[in-house]
Design a protein around this motif. Structure first.
Motif, PDB file in Angstrom:
ATOM      1  N   HIS A 123      -9.856 -10.922   3.421  1.00 46.39           N
ATOM      2  CA  HIS A 123      -8.697 -11.353   2.632  1.00 46.39           C
ATOM      3  C   HIS A 123      -8.393 -10.271   1.587  1.00 46.39           C
ATOM      4  O   HIS A 123      -9.221  -9.374   1.374  1.00 46.39           O
ATOM      5  N   PRO A 124      -7.241 -10.341   0.909  1.00 39.62           N
ATOM      6  CA  PRO A 124      -6.927  -9.306  -0.088  1.00 39.62           C
ATOM      7  C   PRO A 124      -7.965  -9.272  -1.206  1.00 39.62           C
ATOM      8  O   PRO A 124      -8.381 -10.315  -1.708  1.00 39.62           O
ATOM      9  N   ALA A 182       1.705 -12.603  -6.777  1.00 40.01           N
ATOM     10  CA  ALA A 182       1.619 -11.930  -5.472  1.00 40.01           C
ATOM     11  C   ALA A 182       1.022 -12.849  -4.418  1.00 40.01           C
ATOM     12  O   ALA A 182       1.508 -12.927  -3.287  1.00 40.01           O
ATOM     13  N   ILE A 183      -0.040 -13.565  -4.782  1.00 33.20           N
ATOM     14  CA  ILE A 183      -0.695 -14.444  -3.812  1.00 33.20           C
ATOM     15  C   ILE A 183       0.223 -15.589  -3.412  1.00 33.20           C
ATOM     16  O   ILE A 183       0.291 -15.976  -2.246  1.00 33.20           O
ATOM     17  N   ARG A 202       3.280 -12.220   0.309  1.00 24.76           N
ATOM     18  CA  ARG A 202       3.702 -10.944   0.885  1.00 24.76           C
ATOM     19  C   ARG A 202       3.005  -9.815   0.126  1.00 24.76           C
ATOM     20  O   ARG A 202       2.827  -9.906  -1.088  1.00 24.76           O
ATOM     21  N   GLU A 203       2.656  -8.789   0.842  1.00 25.44           N
ATOM     22  CA  GLU A 203       2.050  -7.630   0.197  1.00 25.44           C
ATOM     23  C   GLU A 203       3.108  -6.558   0.042  1.00 25.44           C
ATOM     24  O   GLU A 203       3.138  -5.566   0.758  1.00 25.44           O
ATOM     25  N   GLU A 204       4.014  -6.769  -0.905  1.00 24.79           N
ATOM     26  CA  GLU A 204       5.112  -5.822  -1.101  1.00 24.79           C
ATOM     27  C   GLU A 204       4.661  -4.667  -1.968  1.00 24.79           C
ATOM     28  O   GLU A 204       3.792  -4.805  -2.803  1.00 24.79           O
ATOM     29  N   ARG A 205       5.343  -3.533  -1.779  1.00 21.81           N
ATOM     30  CA  ARG A 205       4.979  -2.373  -2.597  1.00 21.81           C
ATOM     31  C   ARG A 205       5.553  -2.496  -4.008  1.00 21.81           C
ATOM     32  O   ARG A 205       4.933  -2.068  -4.975  1.00 21.81           O
ATOM     33  N   VAL A 206       6.721  -3.069  -4.113  1.00 25.91           N
ATOM     34  CA  VAL A 206       7.337  -3.215  -5.429  1.00 25.91           C
ATOM     35  C   VAL A 206       7.774  -4.668  -5.615  1.00 25.91           C
ATOM     36  O   VAL A 206       8.380  -5.259  -4.729  1.00 25.91           O
ATOM     37  N   PHE A 254     -15.706   7.567  -0.331  1.00 33.44           N
ATOM     38  CA  PHE A 254     -14.295   7.464  -0.712  1.00 33.44           C
ATOM     39  C   PHE A 254     -13.815   6.068  -0.335  1.00 33.44           C
ATOM     40  O   PHE A 254     -13.906   5.649   0.820  1.00 33.44           O
ATOM     41  N   LEU A 255     -13.289   5.360  -1.321  1.00 38.11           N
ATOM     42  CA  LEU A 255     -12.833   3.979  -1.118  1.00 38.11           C
ATOM     43  C   LEU A 255     -11.305   3.966  -1.163  1.00 38.11           C
ATOM     44  O   LEU A 255     -10.710   4.417  -2.148  1.00 38.11           O
ATOM     45  N   PHE A 256     -10.706   3.447  -0.134  1.00 38.18           N
ATOM     46  CA  PHE A 256      -9.249   3.511   0.004  1.00 38.18           C
ATOM     47  C   PHE A 256      -8.584   2.299  -0.634  1.00 38.18           C
ATOM     48  O   PHE A 256      -8.944   1.160  -0.361  1.00 38.18           O
ATOM     49  N   LYS A 257      -7.590   2.583  -1.457  1.00 34.60           N
ATOM     50  CA  LYS A 257      -6.895   1.523  -2.182  1.00 34.60           C
ATOM     51  C   LYS A 257      -5.388   1.645  -1.993  1.00 34.60           C
ATOM     52  O   LYS A 257      -4.894   2.669  -1.523  1.00 34.60           O
ATOM     53  N   GLU A 258      -4.705   0.615  -2.403  1.00 38.10           N
ATOM     54  CA  GLU A 258      -3.247   0.670  -2.475  1.00 38.10           C
ATOM     55  C   GLU A 258      -2.813  -0.239  -3.616  1.00 38.10           C
ATOM     56  O   GLU A 258      -3.640  -0.950  -4.194  1.00 38.10           O
ATOM     57  N   ALA A 259      -1.543  -0.200  -3.943  1.00 40.90           N
ATOM     58  CA  ALA A 259      -1.119  -0.976  -5.110  1.00 40.90           C
ATOM     59  C   ALA A 259       0.278  -1.537  -4.921  1.00 40.90           C
ATOM     60  O   ALA A 259       1.083  -0.999  -4.156  1.00 40.90           O
ATOM     61  N   THR A 260       0.517  -2.628  -5.617  1.00 40.64           N
ATOM     62  CA  THR A 260       1.868  -3.146  -5.760  1.00 40.64           C
ATOM     63  C   THR A 260       2.362  -2.733  -7.146  1.00 40.64           C
ATOM     64  O   THR A 260       1.643  -2.894  -8.133  1.00 40.64           O
ATOM     65  N   THR A 261       3.557  -2.184  -7.194  1.00 34.49           N
ATOM     66  CA  THR A 261       4.145  -1.836  -8.483  1.00 34.49           C
ATOM     67  C   THR A 261       4.942  -3.040  -8.977  1.00 34.49           C
ATOM     68  O   THR A 261       5.875  -3.488  -8.299  1.00 34.49           O
TER      69      THR A 261
END
Lengths: 412, 217
Positions: free
Chosen positions: A183-184, A400-401, A405-409, B119-126
């Motif tokens: 899960h996220p 977000a939860i 949706r896992e949106e970028r913005v 190396f741990l891969f991440k991402e983000a929501t702005t």
């Protein structure tokens, strides 16, 4: 603006409060329940003490529930805690059965509330089993791991994983603490409350009062480590470091900590610490009650150097507290201490009592550098580790939860 | 000109779900397979994360190569990559893979790291917030930027480069609405080398550049 939040404007800035207000508008009326295992003592309870009222202040219907357990339950959860932090522990099936039974007893009481909640945030492993005991849950459940489980003792993690992998999301304090889960997994460092008793500004008379109370000599340098009496905090190593320094500088040391209701091991560690400090009048071992926040505040403020020489650490809120009080911090090169202590900027990372002694001597001989590190550290905390940022992360994460949706913005 | 709407932003960071990389070959495989947001996070969002001092390099791959793989040659080659100079994340990905492939071909063994240094891969929501603040005239832009949070500076000057009009920051896009009158300001903004700045430093550079061009007068 709400009265509780507005008190933080002068410290955190108006933009931080605007963000929280906008998020609060989006989440108004949402029922959020936090569950942990102790009302007082330890970093999690301290976080929830401010977070729940502030969530309510921005419009979220937040509440905080504590599970009840027997002494045996807390011995078992302490073993689980140690196992997750990498210590080899023996946890037979009957212990896991007790763990499940106590969760079941608590579920009887909490089930209606938890099943109706929009968001349930379960803190650490103690109440984690509640999810399986609430089959008719309507909301999203989040597991919040406050501890470092980067290299767990595998037999413990293998069992706990089957419990927490059913959650909708999890939160870790640092990237390195996360374990693969289906899960996220969000990353949210903790924070401090700059207006709490433990962190508010103190007058000179309050600091002087504590100095007198504990017999601290104002003319000689003082080292302070505040933490539970826990082997991972390495209090014995701190005593060894201070003894090494004392050969050249007449330094004083305060080791101050409290017990927590979910930490039965503390008594044994305290006895070892007392034995190690025997015959050294300049080593003050203080077992403080859980409400001694002003005393801790005063001790940290009267320190020349704040220590947190942990060998394993979650985030290390006492490091954040020390930095916020403008002190250079010497910390163990582990966990969240690495996020906060940067060599020659906010303090030093060390691996041994000898390393700690070396850096203590450096700082006590370079007052200008020590003062500059303290100044930089305070601004670093203001930017990154105050509760306003922490609350924003939680509210954003909930948003977000719920969106799924896992949106970028995301626009708020 | 329409008023400039000042936004603020923050990152909500999460694990990408990719397995950690324990050596250079695994790093290559993960970079080849990861989503664009992962690449974007490790190249572009580093400035907005809670980090203390400016690392030698602005992207996480170069920092990891230097600190943990102990490969300074690779770190230097990756460190010079400018993500904003690439037309797309795919172009950037191809450039990174090319550098790693070259390095793997040069080495007699695959460099690796100790447990705990993967190396741990991440991402983000702005997460973008409307501050409610509006700038009505370009002469007010410099003082307004001087008051902006790091999040605002990031959103309008760096994150904007990824939004339409691609490659154009929000300040420049707004000044363009004013026509030729603000051409000198656009030149000034365009002269800022964003590769080496922390956000606090970038804010100072923006204010100075606009003041120099006359907007701040």
């Amino acid at each position: 603006m709400s009265p509780l939040l507005s008190a933080y404007e002068a410290i955190a800035g108006s933009s931080a409060l605007t963000q929280l207000r906008r998020l609060g508008e989006k989440l108004a009326g949402l029922r959020v329940v936090h569950v942990n295992s102790t009302r007082e003592g330890g970093g999690v309870a301290e976080i929830l003490e401010w977070m729940v009222p502030l969530m309510r202040d921005v419009g979220v219907d937040a509440s905080w529930e504590v599970i009840h357990g027997t002494p045996r339950f807390f011995e078992i959860t302490k073993a689980i805690h140690n196992g997750l932090q990498g210590k080899a522990v023996d946890l037979p099936k009957k212990d896991w059965r007790i763990y499940q039974d106590v969760n079941e007893e608590n579920a009887q009481r909490l089930r209606p509330l938890l099943e109706e909640a929009d968001i349930v945030i379960i803190h650490d492993p103690q109440p984690a089993h509640l999810l399986k005991l609430c089959p008719n849950r309507k909301g999203k459940w989040i597991w919040r791991a406050h501890i470092d489980i980067s290299r767990p003792f595998r037999p413990v993690w293998k069992v706990l994983r089957t419990i927490v992998d059913k959650y909708d999301a999890s939160i870790f304090s640092m990237t390195e603490f996360a374990q693969p889960l289906p899960h996220p997994q969000f990353l949210v460092p903790p924070s401090i409350d700059p207006l709490s008793e433990k962190n508010r500004e103190l007058g000179p008379e309050e600091i002087a009062g504590a100095r007198t109370e504990f017999g601290i000599d104002p003319e000689r340098p003082l080292l302070v480590q505040v933490s539970r009496f826990d082997r991972f905090k390495d209090p014995i190593g701190v005593i060894q470091a201070s003894r090494l320094v004392r050969k050249v500088i007449p330094v004083q040391l305060v080791l101050a900590g409290g017990g927590a209701t979910d930490d039965p091991e503390g008594k044994a560690v305290l006895e070892d610490v007392m034995e190690a400090a025997e015959g050294a009048p300049d080593i003050h071992v203080l077992l403080l009650p859980s409400g001694a926040h002003t005393t801790i505040n005063a001790l940290q403020r009267m320190a020349d150097i704040v220590l947190q020489k942990s060998t394993r650490e979650g985030f290390g809120l006492t490091v954040t507290e020390g930095l916020w009080k403008g002190k250079p911090v010497i910390g163990g090169d582990v966990g969240g201490i690495r996020l906060q202590v940067v060599n020659y900027h906010t303090g030093f990372l060390v691996n041994t009592p000898e390393g700690a002694a070396h850096r203590i001597r450096y700082l006590l001989r370079h007052h200008d550098r020590a003062a500059e590190m303290g100044r930089i550290g305070r601004e670093f905390v203001r930017e990154n580790f105050l509760l306003t940022r922490h609350l924003r992360d939680y509210l954003t994460l909930i948003l977000a939860i719920r969106s799924g949706r896992e949106e970028r913005v995301v626009f708020v | 000109m329409n008023p400039f709407e000042v936004k603020d932003c923050a990152l909500l960071i999460r694990m990408s779900g990719l397995p950690p990389a324990v050596n250079l070959r695994e790093l290559r495989e993960r970079i080849a397979a990861c989503g664009e947001n992962v690449l974007y996070h490790h190249f572009c969002e580093t400035t907005l994360r809670p980090t203390f001092d400016d690392p030698d390099y602005r992207n996480d791959f170069a920092v990891w190569s230097k600190l943990y793989l102990g490969d300074r040659v690779l770190a230097e080659r990756l460190g010079i990559l400018d993500p904003y100079a690439s037309d797309s994340m795919e172009e950037l990905r191809a450039a990174v893979l090319d550098i790693i492939d070259d390095r793997l071909a040069e080495l007699t063994m695959v460099p690796w790291v100790r447990p705990g240094d993967e190396f741990l891969f991440k991402e983000a929501t702005t997460v973008v917030f409307d501050t409610g603040e509006r700038i009505h005239h370009p002469r007010d832009l410099a003082p307004a930027i001087g008051r902006m949070t790091n999040g605002s500076v990031y959103y309008h000057f760096l994150e904007a480069l990824r939004r339409p009009p691609i490659g154009k920051d929000d300040f420049s896009a707004w000044l363009l609405e004013g026509g030729e009158e603000y051409a000198s300001y656009l030149v000034s903004l365009g002269s800022i080398d964003i590769q080496f700045h922390s956000l606090a430093h970038l804010r100072k550079e923006l204010v100075a550049a606009l003041a120099q061009a006359g907007v701040g007068k």
